[in-house]
Design an enzyme around this catalytic site. Structure first.
Site, PDB file in Angstrom:
ATOM      1  N   HIS A   1      47.483 -35.109  55.157  1.00 54.01           N
ATOM      2  CA  HIS A   1      46.072 -35.494  55.131  1.00 54.01           C
ATOM      3  C   HIS A   1      45.201 -34.381  54.551  1.00 54.01           C
ATOM      4  O   HIS A   1      45.377 -33.206  54.892  1.00 54.01           O
ATOM      5  CB  HIS A   1      45.591 -35.835  56.538  1.00 54.01           C
TER       6      HIS A   1
ATOM      7  N   SER B   1      44.182 -43.677  56.349  1.00 55.51           N
ATOM      8  CA  SER B   1      43.619 -42.403  56.798  1.00 55.51           C
ATOM      9  C   SER B   1      43.116 -41.529  55.663  1.00 55.51           C
ATOM     10  O   SER B   1      42.229 -40.701  55.872  1.00 55.51           O
ATOM     11  CB  SER B   1      44.666 -41.635  57.607  1.00 55.51           C
TER      12      SER B   1
ATOM     13  N   GLY C   1      46.000 -45.135  59.865  1.00 58.75           N
ATOM     14  CA  GLY C   1      47.211 -45.824  60.299  1.00 58.75           C
ATOM     15  C   GLY C   1      47.363 -47.225  59.755  1.00 58.75           C
ATOM     16  O   GLY C   1      48.362 -47.907  60.052  1.00 58.75           O
TER      17      GLY C   1
ATOM     18  N   ASP D   1      49.493 -30.990  58.820  1.00 60.43           N
ATOM     19  CA  ASP D   1      50.604 -31.934  58.684  1.00 60.43           C
ATOM     20  C   ASP D   1      51.100 -32.070  57.256  1.00 60.43           C
ATOM     21  O   ASP D   1      52.142 -32.689  57.003  1.00 60.43           O
ATOM     22  CB  ASP D   1      50.222 -33.305  59.243  1.00 60.43           C
TER      23      ASP D   1
ATOM     24  N   ASN E   1      51.325 -45.832  54.656  1.00 57.39           N
ATOM     25  CA  ASN E   1      51.926 -45.979  55.985  1.00 57.39           C
ATOM     26  C   ASN E   1      53.143 -46.892  55.956  1.00 57.39           C
ATOM     27  O   ASN E   1      54.095 -46.682  56.714  1.00 57.39           O
ATOM     28  CB  ASN E   1      50.880 -46.499  56.975  1.00 57.39           C
TER      29      ASN E   1
END
Length: 210
Positions: free
Chosen positions: A184, A33, A70, A181, A99
């Site tokens: 990112h 991502s 992801g 979050d 991830n």
């Protein structure tokens, strides 16, 4: 004699057109991502910004973004043979592992997946750049430390791999550059990320041209 002269001039003219095409060099980004532009418009992502700069200043350099939000090292390893066959890049920039780390996956397995990717690429005469990745300390100090050490260790095991410092290291410390979050980068961060990575990636590709 005139006919031969004309043919010679035509041959030289054709070379002028053929050589730039033959000098094209491509880089495939195999990431998650952070490179796929999660949460922002795809056109605003840092790979697109790099591609715009290359189109303007280095039209013989091509960027292919095969990143998926992801993505794990296992998923990328499964996709890699098809990507090699389809794109046949000169370089691959691997930006993976985040991830795996955030999900607490086995670091031995993560390293094995990355090592297999490197071996597969090098066996196809494709050069590899590997991004360092950092994860938040929420997984515990021991796991976090071992995770960060994984990438320099891989570079030692594969001496032809170019290790790229984690491009989010300073970006992540600036709230104005991060999504809610805290993981990112937002739209405002994409140009600064391109400022960090573009010169490093360009230098790798220009070695193939010169």
């Amino acid at each position: 004699m005139k006919k031969n002269s004309f043919q010679f001039v035509l041959f030289i003219a054709l070379l002028c057109f053929i050589r730039p095409a033959a000098a094209n060099v491509s880089l495939l980004i195999l990431g998650d991502s952070l490179s796929a532009g999660y949460g922002i418009a795809a056109a605003d992502s840092w790979p697109q910004e790099v591609q715009r700069r290359w189109q303007q200043n280095h039209p013989n350099l091509q960027l292919i973004n095969a990143s998926i939000s992801g993505e794990t090292t296992a998923g990328a390893l499964r996709r890699l043979p098809q990507l090699i066959e389809r794109h046949q890049p000169d370089w691959v920039f691997i930006e993976l592992g985040g991830n795996d780390g955030l999900r607490g996956f086995s670091l031995r397995t993560m390293q094995a997946n990355l090592s297999q990717m490197i071996q597969l690429l090098e066996s196809a005469n494709i050069k590899v750049a590997l991004s360092e990745i950092h994860i938040p300390p929420s997984m515990g100090p021991r796991y976090t430390r071992m995770f960060r050490q994984s990438f320099p260790q891989l570079a030692e095991q594969h001496p032809n791999v170019v290790l790229i410092p984690f491009f989010m290291r300073d970006i992540a410390l600036q709230p104005d550059y991060m999504q809610a979050d805290g993981i990112h980068p937002n739209t405002a961060a994409q140009v600064p990320i391109a400022d960090i990575l573009e010169p490093q990636l360009r230098q790798l590709l220009l070695q193939e041209v010169n």
